[in-house]
Design a protein around this motif. Structure first.
Motif, mmCIF file in Angstrom:
data_model
loop_
_atom_site.group_PDB
_atom_site.id
_atom_site.type_symbol
_atom_site.label_atom_id
_atom_site.label_comp_id
_atom_site.label_asym_id
_atom_site.label_seq_id
_atom_site.Cartn_x
_atom_site.Cartn_y
_atom_site.Cartn_z
ATOM 1 N N TRP A 19 22.916 58.314 88.487
ATOM 2 C CA TRP A 19 23.186 58.094 87.071
ATOM 3 C C TRP A 19 22.208 58.795 86.128
ATOM 4 C CZ3 TRP A 19 27.893 56.686 87.221
ATOM 5 C CH2 TRP A 19 28.357 55.725 88.111
ATOM 6 N N VAL A 20 21.062 59.233 86.606
ATOM 7 C CA VAL A 20 20.075 59.855 85.716
ATOM 8 C C VAL A 20 20.635 61.091 85.008
ATOM 9 C CG1 VAL A 20 17.875 61.118 85.697
ATOM 10 C CG2 VAL A 20 18.004 58.852 86.718
ATOM 11 N N PRO A 21 21.263 62.034 85.720
ATOM 12 C CA PRO A 21 21.804 63.203 84.995
ATOM 13 C C PRO A 21 22.812 62.806 83.922
ATOM 14 C CG PRO A 21 21.835 63.607 87.356
ATOM 15 C CD PRO A 21 21.482 62.157 87.160
ATOM 16 N N GLU A 22 23.662 61.848 84.246
ATOM 17 C CA GLU A 22 24.684 61.425 83.294
ATOM 18 C C GLU A 22 24.070 60.773 82.053
ATOM 19 O OE1 GLU A 22 24.716 60.835 86.564
ATOM 20 O OE2 GLU A 22 26.689 61.327 87.371
ATOM 21 N N ILE A 23 23.047 59.965 82.260
ATOM 22 C CA ILE A 23 22.384 59.302 81.132
ATOM 23 C C ILE A 23 21.686 60.323 80.247
ATOM 24 C CG2 ILE A 23 20.563 57.684 80.473
ATOM 25 C CD1 ILE A 23 21.261 56.174 83.146
ATOM 26 N N ILE A 24 20.962 61.237 80.870
ATOM 27 C CA ILE A 24 20.266 62.274 80.104
ATOM 28 C C ILE A 24 21.261 63.107 79.319
ATOM 29 C CG2 ILE A 24 18.879 64.382 80.293
ATOM 30 C CD1 ILE A 24 17.464 63.029 82.690
ATOM 31 N N HIS A 25 22.343 63.499 79.958
ATOM 32 C CA HIS A 25 23.359 64.301 79.282
ATOM 33 C C HIS A 25 23.991 63.517 78.130
ATOM 34 C CE1 HIS A 25 26.384 67.342 78.650
ATOM 35 N NE2 HIS A 25 27.315 66.417 78.740
ATOM 36 N N SER A 26 24.287 62.252 78.371
ATOM 37 C CA SER A 26 24.903 61.418 77.347
ATOM 38 C C SER A 26 24.014 61.333 76.106
ATOM 39 C CB SER A 26 25.172 60.022 77.910
ATOM 40 O OG SER A 26 25.784 59.204 76.944
ATOM 41 N N ILE A 27 22.739 61.096 76.310
ATOM 42 C CA ILE A 27 21.811 61.047 75.177
ATOM 43 C C ILE A 27 21.714 62.418 74.514
ATOM 44 C CG2 ILE A 27 19.398 60.671 74.497
ATOM 45 C CD1 ILE A 27 19.308 58.554 76.809
ATOM 46 N N GLY A 28 21.705 63.456 75.333
ATOM 47 C CA GLY A 28 21.610 64.817 74.816
ATOM 48 C C GLY A 28 22.772 65.222 73.928
#
Length: 98
Positions: A19-28
């Motif tokens: 989930w880390v990539p998805e969370i970072i992308h979502s915030i980005g």
């Protein structure tokens, strides 16, 4: 050489977490509050998102604005998001299934 090794361990740890990539992308892309992040990622639970948000805050990938309570990527977070983007591009380019 120790700092280089520590940096690699940190990046490896981030890359290995679900989930880390998805969370970072979502915030980005502008989902800067908890509800928007949760809604943007299918199948992630409240508990797991809370854990990952804490991890990303502890690692300095994101920060939380005290004034408006919004999550934002740090410069490190932007760089990590950029790396994840390249990995997705390489995956799409070379690992396509026919």
């Amino acid at each position: 050489m120790k700092e280089y090794s520590k940096g690699l361990e940190l990046i490896e740890d981030l890359f290995s977490k679900r989930w880390v990539p998805e969370i970072i992308h979502s915030i980005g892309i502008g989902n800067n509050n908890y509800k928007k992040i949760l809604d943007s990622i299918s199948y992630i639970s409240h508990t797991e998102l809370s854990r990952k948000i804490k991890l990303l805050l502890d690692y300095g990938v994101i920060k939380k604005d005290d004034k408006d309570k919004a999550y934002k990527l740090t410069q490190f977070g932007f760089d990590v998001d950029h790396v994840f983007g390249h990995i997705y591009e390489i995956s799409d380019k070379y690992l396509k299934r026919d």
